[in-house]
Design an enzyme around this catalytic site. Sequence first.
Site, PDB file in Angstrom:
ATOM      1  N   CYS A  84       0.865  -1.190   0.000  1.00  0.00           N
ATOM      2  CA  CYS A  84       0.000   0.000   0.000  1.00  0.00           C
ATOM      3  C   CYS A  84       0.895   1.232   0.000  1.00  0.00           C
ATOM      4  CB  CYS A  84      -0.871   0.013   1.251  1.00  0.00           C
ATOM      5  SG  CYS A  84      -1.841  -1.474   1.455  1.00  0.00           S
ATOM      6  N   ARG A 110       1.328   1.928  -5.889  1.00  0.00           N
ATOM      7  CA  ARG A 110       1.512   0.982  -4.776  1.00  0.00           C
ATOM      8  C   ARG A 110       0.183   0.344  -4.382  1.00  0.00           C
ATOM      9  NH1 ARG A 110       6.333   1.264  -2.078  1.00  0.00           N
ATOM     10  NH2 ARG A 110       5.364   0.196  -0.336  1.00  0.00           N
ATOM     11  N   TRP A 168      -3.778  -1.650  -1.351  1.00  0.00           N
ATOM     12  CA  TRP A 168      -3.800  -2.868  -2.163  1.00  0.00           C
ATOM     13  C   TRP A 168      -4.286  -3.954  -1.209  1.00  0.00           C
ATOM     14  CZ3 TRP A 168      -3.616  -3.765  -7.201  1.00  0.00           C
ATOM     15  CH2 TRP A 168      -3.512  -5.075  -7.639  1.00  0.00           C
ATOM     16  N   ASN A 181       0.397  -0.598   6.221  1.00  0.00           N
ATOM     17  CA  ASN A 181       0.831  -1.395   5.077  1.00  0.00           C
ATOM     18  C   ASN A 181       1.443  -2.662   5.654  1.00  0.00           C
ATOM     19  OD1 ASN A 181       1.726  -2.386   2.641  1.00  0.00           O
ATOM     20  ND2 ASN A 181       3.643  -1.225   2.688  1.00  0.00           N
ATOM     21  N   GLY A 182       1.028  -3.829   5.169  1.00  0.00           N
ATOM     22  CA  GLY A 182       1.613  -5.081   5.648  1.00  0.00           C
ATOM     23  C   GLY A 182       0.540  -6.034   6.134  1.00  0.00           C
ATOM     24  N   GLU A 229       8.738 -20.353 -19.177  1.00  0.00           N
ATOM     25  CA  GLU A 229       8.556 -18.979 -18.671  1.00  0.00           C
ATOM     26  C   GLU A 229       9.688 -18.086 -19.162  1.00  0.00           C
ATOM     27  OE1 GLU A 229       6.250 -17.374 -17.521  1.00  0.00           O
ATOM     28  OE2 GLU A 229       7.156 -15.594 -16.623  1.00  0.00           O
ATOM     29  N   LYS A 244       9.148 -14.685 -21.411  1.00  0.00           N
ATOM     30  CA  LYS A 244       9.700 -13.375 -21.046  1.00  0.00           C
ATOM     31  C   LYS A 244      10.467 -12.765 -22.214  1.00  0.00           C
ATOM     32  CE  LYS A 244       7.928 -12.383 -17.502  1.00  0.00           C
ATOM     33  NZ  LYS A 244       6.861 -13.244 -17.887  1.00  0.00           N
ATOM     34  N   GLU A 289       7.978 -11.753 -25.082  1.00  0.00           N
ATOM     35  CA  GLU A 289       7.075 -10.615 -24.843  1.00  0.00           C
ATOM     36  C   GLU A 289       7.841  -9.333 -24.559  1.00  0.00           C
ATOM     37  OE1 GLU A 289       4.478 -10.993 -21.495  1.00  0.00           O
ATOM     38  OE2 GLU A 289       5.940 -12.063 -20.294  1.00  0.00           O
ATOM     39  N   HIS A 329      13.709 -35.588 -30.342  1.00  0.00           N
ATOM     40  CA  HIS A 329      12.501 -35.921 -31.132  1.00  0.00           C
ATOM     41  C   HIS A 329      12.171 -34.825 -32.140  1.00  0.00           C
ATOM     42  CE1 HIS A 329      11.863 -39.380 -28.605  1.00  0.00           C
ATOM     43  NE2 HIS A 329      12.022 -38.615 -27.539  1.00  0.00           N
ATOM     44  N   LYS A 362      -2.015  -5.706 -19.663  1.00  0.00           N
ATOM     45  CA  LYS A 362      -1.723  -6.318 -18.364  1.00  0.00           C
ATOM     46  C   LYS A 362      -2.787  -7.343 -18.000  1.00  0.00           C
ATOM     47  CE  LYS A 362       0.517  -7.130 -14.688  1.00  0.00           C
ATOM     48  NZ  LYS A 362       1.773  -7.936 -14.822  1.00  0.00           N
TER      49      LYS A 362
END
Length: 620
Positions: free
Chosen positions: A2, A27, A78, A104-105, A489, A493, A496, A512, A615
């Site tokens: 946050c 944030r 958040w 925050n936390g 992955e 990365k 993209e 193969h 996103k």
Amino acid sequence: MCGIVGYVGHRQALDVVVEALRRMEYRGYDSSGVAVLDGSGGLAIEKRAGRLANLEAALDEDGRDSFKGTAGMGHTRWATHGRPTDRNAHPHRDVEQRIAVVHNGIIENFGPLRAELEDAGVDLLSDTDTEVTVHLVARAYAEGDTAGDFEASALKVLRRLEGAFTLLFTHADHPGTIIAARRSTPLVVGVGTDEMFLGSDVAAFIEHTREAIELGQDNVVIITADDYRILDFDGEPVEGRPFHIDWDLEAAEKGGHDFFMLKEIEEQPLAVADTLRGHFTNGRIVLDEQRLTDQDLRDIDKVFVVACGSAYHSGLVAKYAIEHWARLPVEVELASEFRYRDPVLDRSTLVVAISQSGETADTLEAVRHAREQKARVLAVCNTNGSQIPRESDAVLYTRAGPEIGVASTKAFLAQVAANYLVGLALAQARGTKYPDEVAREFAELAAMPELIEKLIGRAESVRELARDMASKSTILFLGRHVGYPVALEGALKLKELAYIHAEGFAAGELKHGPIALIEDELPVIVVMPSPKGRAVLHSKMLSNIREIQARGARTIVIAEEGDETVKPFADHLIEIPASPTLLQPLLSTVPLQIFAAQVAQTRGYDVDKPRNLAKSVTVE
Ligand code: AGP
């Protein structure tokens, strides 16, 4: 994650605070709120769910007259505990409406503290962990050995809290003071002329002062307009670390980096630690919104994982963990394919839907299809209150905070960590792991953030290699076992971010067909299995490296420190700390993220906003 700001000085606090919140919306933006002390014993609070504009509209509606004052604080949220609603927005206040708090936390022991307050007849208004703190301070201030002493009351409460927290308290009886504390989450002091600032990061006050004070762990800071004092939680004076802020505002929002994604890569240790925090209490794995009983989980005889993109790759890692720990068959499906193949689902099927945004249309439709077939649905999600968790039977929230970069990094690693928790929760419910074994696995997981931190500290050698590779048109990635999803992955990365043709393979598949792609100087990044894992996997991967090197490939090998056997076959060696076999993706992924970002930067691309991408893909 946050955004928090505090101010005591000569300006109108509301203006300073709202402007700071605007700069810190990256944030968190589930809700926002302000508290202002009017200097004559009044404490005005306004808060609204949604973006900051909603709060500003509410302030305009009410008229800002009650918000005149030169001390105040603000919060942009958040959500972790409690949905993003007006009621759960910060600041929270005590019953007498004399004290306010922003946080925050995660207060890990908020459950017993909430019970203590309810037993004492305190009516809590929100579902948040935060609210317990302000009622505890109010009770400490009202009676006992700290009665009437704001500082002593706050210290007394801080010593009772467990978890990670940045907390700011204001009290109407002390209009020129803010008391703040931090443990494992950010808080920095801004030192102005006849004014003092507090912020989650320097973006909160950089336009007013560039002189700041860094605080240490378990530090309290009391600010007034012309002074600040730093104490430990026992009230003993301690020193902060003064520093001058050289960044401009834009760099401050990105933690000094050129792109949010680079900052988010560095936030991964915290994202994983926060995701684990509070999910293992009293010797048991606990989910967030557990609307599935242990019996429901015991009745499960098959698991489907549905997701897209990076979330799908995290699901592939989950397969190895769930099958090994819970002895349940797991199918991992691209959400966009899942419902069109008529999967066989029923009440004994668990569908795990993984989504950072919680709004991905393909995954949401897969969830709806699963529920129509009476399957149980568990969401692993980073966005509290989004559609997918709302339509699921149970939820496990990742706590990566907002991820601004379109390419998923900290959210991906948090998903991998959360998926391990799902595997342990299933093993725990089904008894395929004894409680002490679950505890041991969790302890190994809890040790991973420190290893990720160590690895991030070695980024420069990876960046140097990436600069060298930036002109390549094709790069392949190989992995075995849990290294295979990591290879996928890593390839995603690079695709993209740097628009390079990159492809990940299960190394055993090379012979193969794909080995026909190998030619002189073709870069191949190999994720080496842990030498402590299945020896056969390690030896077979060595054979694969020899095969491709013999055909001219340039081998870039990610291997555990001390794995001497790979050195003769690695044209470039990237070492990662040793870790348990199943947990290695939390480490081996990080160099691939750094590599892709650097290649993109070297090519001059926008790392945060790659072409053609969004996103959250809310269309099928
Ligand atoms: C990953 O780097 C991409 N941004 C993309 O693949 C993403 O993981 C995918 O679209 C799923 O998004 P979600 O986690 O919000 O559902």
